[in-house]
Each structure stands twice: as structure tokens, then as C-alpha cells.
Design an enzyme around this catalytic site. Structure first.
Site, PDB file in Angstrom:
ATOM      1  N   GLU A  25     -66.199 110.637 -25.637  1.00 53.95           N
ATOM      2  CA  GLU A  25     -66.705 111.712 -24.770  1.00 53.95           C
ATOM      3  C   GLU A  25     -67.889 112.456 -25.402  1.00 53.95           C
ATOM      4  OE1 GLU A  25     -63.623 113.865 -22.888  1.00 53.95           O
ATOM      5  OE2 GLU A  25     -65.016 115.069 -21.712  1.00 53.95           O
ATOM      6  N   GLU A  68     -49.200 108.624 -22.226  1.00 54.06           N
ATOM      7  CA  GLU A  68     -50.666 108.659 -22.347  1.00 54.06           C
ATOM      8  C   GLU A  68     -51.096 109.128 -23.748  1.00 54.06           C
ATOM      9  OE1 GLU A  68     -52.761 110.157 -18.843  1.00 54.06           O
ATOM     10  OE2 GLU A  68     -54.215 111.075 -20.201  1.00 54.06           O
ATOM     11  N   GLU A 108     -58.309 116.075 -11.476  1.00 58.58           N
ATOM     12  CA  GLU A 108     -58.436 116.418 -12.893  1.00 58.58           C
ATOM     13  C   GLU A 108     -59.893 116.200 -13.345  1.00 58.58           C
ATOM     14  OE1 GLU A 108     -55.342 114.084 -14.835  1.00 58.58           O
ATOM     15  OE2 GLU A 108     -56.427 114.350 -16.728  1.00 58.58           O
ATOM     16  N   LYS A 112     -55.491 123.544 -13.973  1.00 65.11           N
ATOM     17  CA  LYS A 112     -55.376 122.443 -14.933  1.00 65.11           C
ATOM     18  C   LYS A 112     -55.270 123.007 -16.335  1.00 65.11           C
ATOM     19  CE  LYS A 112     -58.169 118.783 -17.060  1.00 65.11           C
ATOM     20  NZ  LYS A 112     -59.252 117.806 -16.939  1.00 65.11           N
TER      21      LYS A 112
HETATM   22  C1  LIG Z   1     -57.472 115.491 -24.603  1.00 70.34           C
HETATM   23  C2  LIG Z   1     -57.812 114.234 -24.792  1.00 70.34           C
HETATM   24  O1  LIG Z   1     -58.591 113.509 -23.924  1.00 70.34           O
HETATM   25  C3  LIG Z   1     -59.152 114.133 -22.786  1.00 70.34           C
HETATM   26  C4  LIG Z   1     -58.233 114.069 -21.639  1.00 70.34           C
HETATM   27  C5  LIG Z   1     -58.282 113.031 -20.722  1.00 70.34           C
HETATM   28  C6  LIG Z   1     -57.223 112.915 -19.636  1.00 70.34           C
HETATM   29  O2  LIG Z   1     -56.300 113.713 -19.616  1.00 70.34           O
HETATM   30  O3  LIG Z   1     -57.292 111.985 -18.815  1.00 70.34           O
HETATM   31  C7  LIG Z   1     -59.310 112.081 -20.798  1.00 70.34           C
HETATM   32  C8  LIG Z   1     -60.306 112.211 -21.704  1.00 70.34           C
HETATM   33  C9  LIG Z   1     -60.448 113.418 -22.520  1.00 70.34           C
HETATM   34  O4  LIG Z   1     -61.308 114.315 -21.884  1.00 70.34           O
HETATM   35  C10 LIG Z   1     -57.404 113.500 -26.038  1.00 70.34           C
HETATM   36  O5  LIG Z   1     -57.809 112.337 -26.198  1.00 70.34           O
HETATM   37  O6  LIG Z   1     -56.717 114.080 -26.884  1.00 70.34           O
END
Ligand SMILES: C=C(O[C@@H]1C=C(C(=O)O)C=C[C@H]1O)C(=O)O
Length: 415
Positions: free
Chosen positions: A221, A401, A265, A176
């Protein structure tokens, strides 16, 4: 320095510095700082341990009159650390002159002053003995408007980087990697950031809303919290959009919970947090199954960790142990860090780094700096968002996303 209880119920943000707010809040509780008596800067691979050592030394010599005795009372520093060892960004711990705090419905004010070498004999609490002056809440202002455009990485280049990451994952180089991109804008108005942080706090009340040395955001987070020997963290990884109606929204959350891609993930992020925290705890429990965390702009898969401290570590010691988690770097950590540095092609600065506060007893609350932007002294605003890439990630979906993850900060700047 002296902390006294106050009878206060008004929101804290309107009392923050309008230009350069120092804020850490969730659901209206937390700490807001004013002024600056001390700034501890660090950089490079030992940035967190250097800051932790300087903090422990400072706390050991502080003359503290704390009449409240909660986490966040007494001596407090707000901090923001660079993500990468190689970053050009400085990491900071800032000790404010005044801290206004609120926790579990109790409010306090702390006034901090620095004893100079030759007034060592003078009791520091003398200087702090007048009751601290709390500024009047300021009237509401409009949020300063910033127009954002892609930074050095275009959306096409981001998709290409995701595709390359998937190739490397399929080739077995790593499991990952988290890849981010930037949006850049300019802040013209003199108004400063207080209105922006207020907007984030109103729109995202369940996140950690922070403003530290120009780093401003609303992170869901929790990297790590230490509260009188109790340790906790919230691991997030796995994301989907909110649905338009109630049924489709519930359906999306259910799909997220069942999606093998998102579960994988997520599992890697939980494993990384557990393995790095465990050596410091006498006991550490993770919620047995991930749950879906609802935010106004998206759903996340989440796991809460709770435990008991086993080795007297301070919050900063634990920050050092857990950063960078697989939620923002990848797995295995070393390969993921090299891969993201190569494929992203920019310095993350303090994005995805630890942001939070520590007190003189070592208690503290730290989040991962996500859904955030760094505002530089020249007015340049750089916002960041990234996604965890695993073997079945699709470039277009990951780009979409990032757009969802940019939403809080873009809207807080009037977009
Ligand atoms: C890296 C980020 O978020 C992270 C990545 C996530 C994912 O890929 O699902 C979810 C939450 C965070 O741990 C960000 O918001 O920039």
C-alpha cells in the site's frame, strides 16, 4: 555531500548492512543506506510535522553536489513514524552515510557527511570528494528463524473485539474500524535482518520492501509518492484469499470485486485518501472503479490516485496530511482511532504508520507499514496484522484474514 552515477546492475540488498539493513525497494529499484550520519527523532501528535520542519531546515543548509538529479539522489533520509499520537514508539528520520540507489535502470551512489560547527568554512564536498566506496555484495545467508506466538491478544480475544466493533457499527457509533493483533517472537541468531529482507524482496517483488530502524516488511500500500510535482497513492481495502486452482482464483477475485462489504470498506478508504490529499493538489484523479491487486498470499481491492501537486508540499507534508487513512484506522477518523485503541488494547508502535524516504528536494516515497514486524534491540520481534471491520464483518473470517496477512513476515523469519 555528493551523488555520482555508477555503472551497477548487481542487486542492492547483498550490499546492505547485515545486522541493521536500511532498505527501500520495489522490483529491485529504490534506495539502500549504510551507516548513519544523523538521526532526527520525534514523538507525539506533531511527530511528522516536527520531522518535516527539521528536514526542510537541514536540506536548506546542505551543500549538495548531485550529478544525477533523480528523486532519491542528493540528500536522503529514511523514515518510520509511529501510528498513534499517544504511542510510546519513537519516530525516526535517518540520514545514512552512503546511499546506493537505482531508478529506471540508472544507478547512483551518494556519500553524505556532517559539517561540524567549526569547519563551516570547509567545503563539505571536500570530505566527500573521494569516490564513495561501495561494499562488496555479501554471500547469501540463511534467514534467521523466529517462532511466533500470539501477543497480548489471543485469537479468541481478537474475535470478541471484532464482534464488539460490529455492535458499535450497528449502533451507529462509526462506519468502519481497523482492528489488528500481534504475533511475538525472539530473534536469537547474530545474523541480523539482511537475509530476512532479501527473502521478502524475492517473495513479494511487487510490494515496497522496507527495513528502517528494525521495522521490516513488504507493504503493498503506497501512502503517498511525490516525484517532481507529481503525486500518487495506492489505496487498498478489501481482501480475499487466493484460490487453489486458476479458475477458483479468478472466481475469488471476481467475487471480491462484486462484494458489497468489501466495496463499502474500500470506498471509505478511498474517500479518506482523496479528501486529505485533494487540498494539496492542483488536480487529483482516482481510477474510476477499484481493481483487484494480486499478491502471492491474497487479493486486495485497489484504487490508484494520481495528481499534480498544487501547493509545493514535500512528501513529508503529504504524509502528515493523509496519515492515518481509513484503510488502517477507520471512519470517521477520530471515533475510529479511539475505538481501535480501546478494543485492540496494545500500542501499535510503527505498524500501520508511514515508512519511506524523503530527499532534499521534498520528493519521496512512503508506504503504510503493513505486513511487517518491529525488531527491538533485545531481539523481541513483534509482527502485526489487521482488518477493516464494517457492519457485516464476521469475526472468524477476519481472524482468518489476519493469518493470511501474517504469512509474508512469518515466512521471511523461516516459519
Ligand atoms: C490493516 C492491514 O491491511 C489493510 C486492511 C485491508 C482490509 O481490511 O481489507 C487491506 C489492506 C490494508 O489497507 C494489515 O495488513 O495489517
Amino acid at each position: 555531500m555528493r551523488t555520482v552515477a555508477v555503472d551497477e546492475t548487481e542487486p542492492l540488498i547483498p550490499r546492505a548492512d547485515p545486522r541493521n539493513p536500511l532498505v527501500w525497494l520495489r522490483r529491485g529499484e529504490g534506495v539502500v543506506g549504510l551507516g548513519e550520519v544523523l538521526r532526527i527523532e520525534s514523538s507525539g501528535p506533531t511527530r511528522v510535522e516536527d520531522a518535516a520542519a527539521a528536514w526542510t531546515e537541514l536540506a536548506a543548509h546542505a551543500d549538495v553536489d548531485d550529478r544525477v538529479g533523480l528523486p532519491g539522489t542528493g540528500l536522503v533520509a529514511f523514515g518510520a513514524f509511529a501510528f498513534a499520537d499517544e504511542s510510546a514508539a519513537t519516530s525516526v528520520l535517518l540520514v545514512p552515510e552512503i546511499v546506493m540507489g537505482r531508478r529506471d535502470g540508472r544507478a547512483w551512489v551518494t556519500r553524505i557527511s556532517l559539517a561540524t560547527g567549526d569547519d563551516e568554512a570547509q567545503d563539505v564536498s571536500d570530505e566527500a570528494s573521494e569516490d564513495p566506496v561501495i561494499p562488496e555484495p555479501a554471500p547469501r545467508r540463511k534467514v534467521p528463524r523466529v517462532t511466533f506466538a500470539p501477543g497480548s491478544v489471543t485469537p479468541d480475544a481478537y474475535e470478541a473485539a471484532v464482534a464488539e466493533a460490529v455492535r458499535r457499527i450497528d449502533a451507529g457509533d462509526l462506519s468502519k474500524v481497523v482492528l489488528a493483533r500481534q504475533l511475538v517472537g525472539e530473534l536469537h541468531e547474530d545474523d541480523g535482518l539482511r537475509a530476512t529482507i532479501n527473502r521478502l524482496a524475492e517473495d513479494y517483488p511487487d510490494t515496497w520492501v522496507f527495513a528502517v530502524d528494525g521495522l521490516i516488511g513488504a507493504s503493498p500500500e503506497t501512502l503517498v509518492r511525490v516525484d517532481h510535482g507529481q503525486v500518487s497513492a495506492r489505496v487498498l481495502a478489501g481482501t480475499t484469499a487466493r484460490g487453489a486452482g486458476e479458475a477458483s482464483d479468478r472466481e475469488r477475485a471476481a467475487q471480491l470485486l462484486e462484494s458489497p462489504k468489501n466495496r463499502e470498506e474500500h470506498a471509505l478508504a478511498v474517500a479518506s485518501a482523496v479528501s486529505t490529499l485533494e487540498p494539496h493538489t492542483a488536480r487529483l484523479d482516482a481510477s474510476p472503479e477499484p481493481f483487484t491487486l494480486q499478491l502471492p498470499n491474497l487479493w486486495h481491492l485497489a484504487t490508484d490516485l494520481k495528481g499534480t501537486l498544487g501547493d509545493g508540499s514535500t512528501a513529508l507534508d503529504l504524509v502528515r496530511a493523509v496519515h492515518p487513512t481509513a484503510a488502517v484506522a477507520g471512519t470517521p477518523r477520530k471515533v475510529a482511532l479511539a475505538t481501535l485503541a480501546e478494543l485492540e488494547g496494545f500500542d501499535r508502535g510503527r505498524y500501520a504508520g508511514p515508512v519511506g524516504w524523503v530527499d532534499g528536494d521534498g520528493d519521496g516515497e512512503w508506504a503504510i507499514a503493513l505486513r511487517c514486524a518491529q525488531v527491538d534491540a533485545d531481539g523481541t520481534v513483534t509482527a502485526y496484522a489487521g482488518c477493516g471491520i464494517v457492519h457485516d464483518s464476521a469475526p472468524a473470517a477476519e481472524l482468518a484474514e489476519t493469518v493470511m496477512k501474517f504469512q509474508p513476515i512469518v515466512e521471511a523469519f523461516g516459519g
